[in-house]
Scaffold this motif. Structure first.
Motif, PDB file in Angstrom:
ATOM      1  N   PHE A   1      39.189  42.141  32.389  1.00 38.37           N
ATOM      2  CA  PHE A   1      40.218  41.255  31.847  1.00 38.37           C
ATOM      3  C   PHE A   1      41.413  42.057  31.316  1.00 38.37           C
ATOM      4  O   PHE A   1      42.572  41.629  31.443  1.00 38.37           O
ATOM      5  N   ALA A   2      41.147  43.222  30.720  1.00 34.93           N
ATOM      6  CA  ALA A   2      42.233  44.070  30.234  1.00 34.93           C
ATOM      7  C   ALA A   2      43.083  44.568  31.403  1.00 34.93           C
ATOM      8  O   ALA A   2      44.322  44.623  31.316  1.00 34.93           O
ATOM      9  N   TYR A   3      42.418  44.909  32.510  1.00 41.16           N
ATOM     10  CA  TYR A   3      43.147  45.363  33.703  1.00 41.16           C
ATOM     11  C   TYR A   3      44.048  44.258  34.246  1.00 41.16           C
ATOM     12  O   TYR A   3      45.233  44.472  34.522  1.00 41.16           O
ATOM     13  N   ILE A   4      43.478  43.061  34.386  1.00 46.96           N
ATOM     14  CA  ILE A   4      44.248  41.936  34.908  1.00 46.96           C
ATOM     15  C   ILE A   4      45.430  41.625  34.004  1.00 46.96           C
ATOM     16  O   ILE A   4      46.558  41.418  34.472  1.00 46.96           O
TER      17      ILE A   4
ATOM     18  N   LEU B   1      47.066  36.579  40.984  1.00 49.16           N
ATOM     19  CA  LEU B   1      46.178  36.157  39.907  1.00 49.16           C
ATOM     20  C   LEU B   1      44.918  35.499  40.475  1.00 49.16           C
ATOM     21  O   LEU B   1      43.809  35.728  39.980  1.00 49.16           O
ATOM     22  N   ALA B   2      45.093  34.689  41.519  1.00 53.50           N
ATOM     23  CA  ALA B   2      43.943  34.077  42.177  1.00 53.50           C
ATOM     24  C   ALA B   2      43.052  35.142  42.820  1.00 53.50           C
ATOM     25  O   ALA B   2      41.818  35.064  42.755  1.00 53.50           O
ATOM     26  N   PHE B   3      43.683  36.152  43.407  1.00 53.74           N
ATOM     27  CA  PHE B   3      42.925  37.267  43.998  1.00 53.74           C
ATOM     28  C   PHE B   3      42.118  38.002  42.935  1.00 53.74           C
ATOM     29  O   PHE B   3      40.935  38.309  43.132  1.00 53.74           O
ATOM     30  N   PHE B   4      42.757  38.248  41.784  1.00 54.73           N
ATOM     31  CA  PHE B   4      42.070  38.924  40.690  1.00 54.73           C
ATOM     32  C   PHE B   4      40.888  38.085  40.191  1.00 54.73           C
ATOM     33  O   PHE B   4      39.810  38.608  39.923  1.00 54.73           O
TER      34      PHE B   4
ATOM     35  N   ALA C   1      49.467  46.692  44.433  1.00 54.35           N
ATOM     36  CA  ALA C   1      48.637  45.860  43.554  1.00 54.35           C
ATOM     37  C   ALA C   1      47.314  45.500  44.221  1.00 54.35           C
ATOM     38  O   ALA C   1      46.245  45.560  43.587  1.00 54.35           O
ATOM     39  N   VAL C   2      47.354  45.140  45.497  1.00 59.56           N
ATOM     40  CA  VAL C   2      46.140  44.728  46.202  1.00 59.56           C
ATOM     41  C   VAL C   2      45.194  45.911  46.409  1.00 59.56           C
ATOM     42  O   VAL C   2      43.983  45.817  46.122  1.00 59.56           O
ATOM     43  N   LEU C   3      45.716  47.049  46.889  1.00 52.03           N
ATOM     44  CA  LEU C   3      44.853  48.199  47.162  1.00 52.03           C
ATOM     45  C   LEU C   3      44.259  48.777  45.872  1.00 52.03           C
ATOM     46  O   LEU C   3      43.058  49.077  45.809  1.00 52.03           O
ATOM     47  N   ASN C   4      45.091  48.932  44.852  1.00 59.11           N
ATOM     48  CA  ASN C   4      44.600  49.487  43.585  1.00 59.11           C
ATOM     49  C   ASN C   4      43.573  48.558  42.935  1.00 59.11           C
ATOM     50  O   ASN C   4      42.544  49.005  42.418  1.00 59.11           O
TER      51      ASN C   4
ATOM     52  N   LEU D   1      37.032  39.225  40.285  1.00 61.20           N
ATOM     53  CA  LEU D   1      36.280  39.360  39.043  1.00 61.20           C
ATOM     54  C   LEU D   1      34.980  38.561  39.098  1.00 61.20           C
ATOM     55  O   LEU D   1      33.908  39.042  38.706  1.00 61.20           O
ATOM     56  N   ILE D   2      35.072  37.334  39.600  1.00 61.98           N
ATOM     57  CA  ILE D   2      33.873  36.487  39.698  1.00 61.98           C
ATOM     58  C   ILE D   2      32.846  37.104  40.643  1.00 61.98           C
ATOM     59  O   ILE D   2      31.646  37.134  40.345  1.00 61.98           O
ATOM     60  N   SER D   3      33.326  37.626  41.763  1.00 66.55           N
ATOM     61  CA  SER D   3      32.393  38.188  42.750  1.00 66.55           C
ATOM     62  C   SER D   3      31.700  39.443  42.232  1.00 66.55           C
ATOM     63  O   SER D   3      30.489  39.614  42.407  1.00 66.55           O
ATOM     64  N   VAL D   4      32.438  40.335  41.566  1.00 64.00           N
ATOM     65  CA  VAL D   4      31.831  41.597  41.133  1.00 64.00           C
ATOM     66  C   VAL D   4      30.935  41.403  39.908  1.00 64.00           C
ATOM     67  O   VAL D   4      30.046  42.224  39.655  1.00 64.00           O
ATOM     68  N   LEU D   5      31.146  40.320  39.144  1.00 67.66           N
ATOM     69  CA  LEU D   5      30.325  40.105  37.961  1.00 67.66           C
ATOM     70  C   LEU D   5      29.139  39.180  38.234  1.00 67.66           C
ATOM     71  O   LEU D   5      28.030  39.412  37.752  1.00 67.66           O
ATOM     72  N   LEU D   6      29.371  38.108  38.983  1.00 69.93           N
ATOM     73  CA  LEU D   6      28.325  37.114  39.182  1.00 69.93           C
ATOM     74  C   LEU D   6      27.409  37.424  40.362  1.00 69.93           C
ATOM     75  O   LEU D   6      26.212  37.152  40.302  1.00 69.93           O
ATOM     76  N   LEU D   7      27.960  37.977  41.444  1.00 67.66           N
ATOM     77  CA  LEU D   7      27.147  38.235  42.634  1.00 67.66           C
ATOM     78  C   LEU D   7      25.991  39.205  42.356  1.00 67.66           C
ATOM     79  O   LEU D   7      24.835  38.892  42.675  1.00 67.66           O
TER      80      LEU D   7
END
Length: 379
Positions: A314-317, A336-339, A277-280, A343-349
């Motif tokens: 969101f569909a992936y999560i 879920l916290a990792f996801f 789950a983490v690597l994928n 998500l926040i980092s890849v969208l907002l950063l």
């Protein structure tokens, strides 16, 4: 074509433009092109006015790049229309610029450093000024170090309602007040966005395309892997373990009587499940972040890219959390916290970095005739 326009042989002009649209860009005396000529010409009566406006519209649609042609005084067709008080021609040009997403041309400067708003203010044309508010840089200065508001305020016959609107607009635009010249900007350190582009070598469009292609393939593969994890799914539900558990894959027709599980959950469990789950997910979110970061550098208004990658994420999560075994709630919460953080980092950063970069570029008050030399626009 120039001669046909001067003699008012408009049918001949249309025929020439049909045979070769590039003739619209041919420069005559003073760098005047047929587009410049039509933009500045006023008809003698209503029929002639409509014919000239129709010809102007046909020129624009036949040869898109003709709007970027400049006279020897660095004037576009829009400059010519405003200087000649040809309001109807300006409306045609302005509407076309908005529809083709070329409104940055309104900020291009002539040899005196005047953009369209400066000229409209100096010629006291309130109708044109009203249309330009929100589409031009209200704080831009000409070579006399004057803004459009200052030019208008110096005119005793200026429309006071327009002056008030310009003041309000200037207050809203103070965030992007030009504070540095072009030479000062080039002397500054690279922004984080520019350093990122240099580090990854994405200065040209061909490299952008390769990065987008590879990132899209990775996102597709990792998303498909989340939908079809190694080992498959349980096909039934079981709340109690048996002495002889049977492992069942998604392609098996046997009955699963092993450890407690729910139908539709992954068969994979333990540390292998968490590692998968983490690597994928890391690969998926990294590719999504790359697509988003590359997309916003290619487009002026990348809302659809942002919307698409957000929905996909969101569909992936959601799909992964539905398939995740429910017996270990703590691990599920951590994932879920990792996801969420990913998500926040890849969208907002990327958005924040790009916004800061564009904000710095908008502070540059360039004295050149064009406004796209810093890479604000493409094409």
């Amino acid at each position: 074509m120039h001669l046909a326009l001067e003699k008012k042989y408009y049918h001949t002009t249309r025929a020439l433009a049909t045979l070769d649209p590039e003739l619209i860009r041919v420069r005559g005396r003073g760098g005047i092109t047929p587009l410049h000529w039509v933009a500045g010409k006023k008809g003698d009566n209503k029929q002639k006015i409509e014919e000239l406006l129709e010809l102007l519209a046909e020129f624009l649609c036949s040869c898109r790049l003709s709007i970027k042609d400049l006279t020897s005084q660095w004037e576009t067709a829009v400059h010519v229309a405003v200087k000649n008080h040809n309001t109807e021609a300006f409306k045609v040009l302005f509407g076309w610029l908005k529809r083709t997403y070329l409104t940055e041309i309104l900020d291009w400067k002539d040899q005196d450093g005047n953009n369209i708003l400066h000229i409209a203010a100096s010629e006291n044309q309130p109708k044109i000024i009203r249309m330009l508010i929100g589409y031009t840089n209200i704080n831009a200065k000409n070579f006399q170090d004057e803004t459009a508001l200052e030019i208008l305020q110096a005119n005793p016959y200026a429309n006071q309602n327009v002056v008030k609107r310009l003041r309000r607009q200037r207050c809203l635009a103070r965030l992007f007040t030009p504070t540095v010249s072009l030479s000062q900007f080039l002397s500054m350190e690279l922004t984080f966005f520019e350093k990122h582009a240099c580090f990854f070598g994405i200065q040209d469009k061909s490299t952008h395309k390769i990065i987008l292609l590879v990132s899209t393939l990775i996102a597709t593969a990792t998303y498909q892997t989340a939908l079809s994890p190694p080992g498959g799914y349980w096909v039934d539900s079981s709340s109690s373990p048996s002495l002889n558990p049977t492992v069942v894959t998604a392609h098996s027709s046997a009955t699963a009587n092993g450890i407690p599980h729910q139908a539709g959950n992954m068969i994979l469990n333990g540390w292998k499940l968490y590692l998968f789950a983490v690597l994928n997910s890391t690969a998926f979110f990294t590719s999504i972040g790359t697509i988003w970061a590359t997309g916003i550098s290619l487009m002026d208004k990348p809302f659809m890219v942002y919307f698409s990658v957000t929905i996909l994420s969101f569909a992936y999560i959601n799909s992964l959390m539905v398939e995740f075994p429910k017996q270990n709630e703590v691990a599920a919460i951590l994932l879920l916290a990792f996801f969420g953080c990913s998500l926040i980092s890849v969208l907002l950063l990327p958005w924040c970095v790009h916004a800061v970069h564009i904000g710095i570029l908008k502070r540059v008050d360039a004295t050149r005739r064009r406004g796209d030399f810093l890479g604000l626009q493409n094409g």
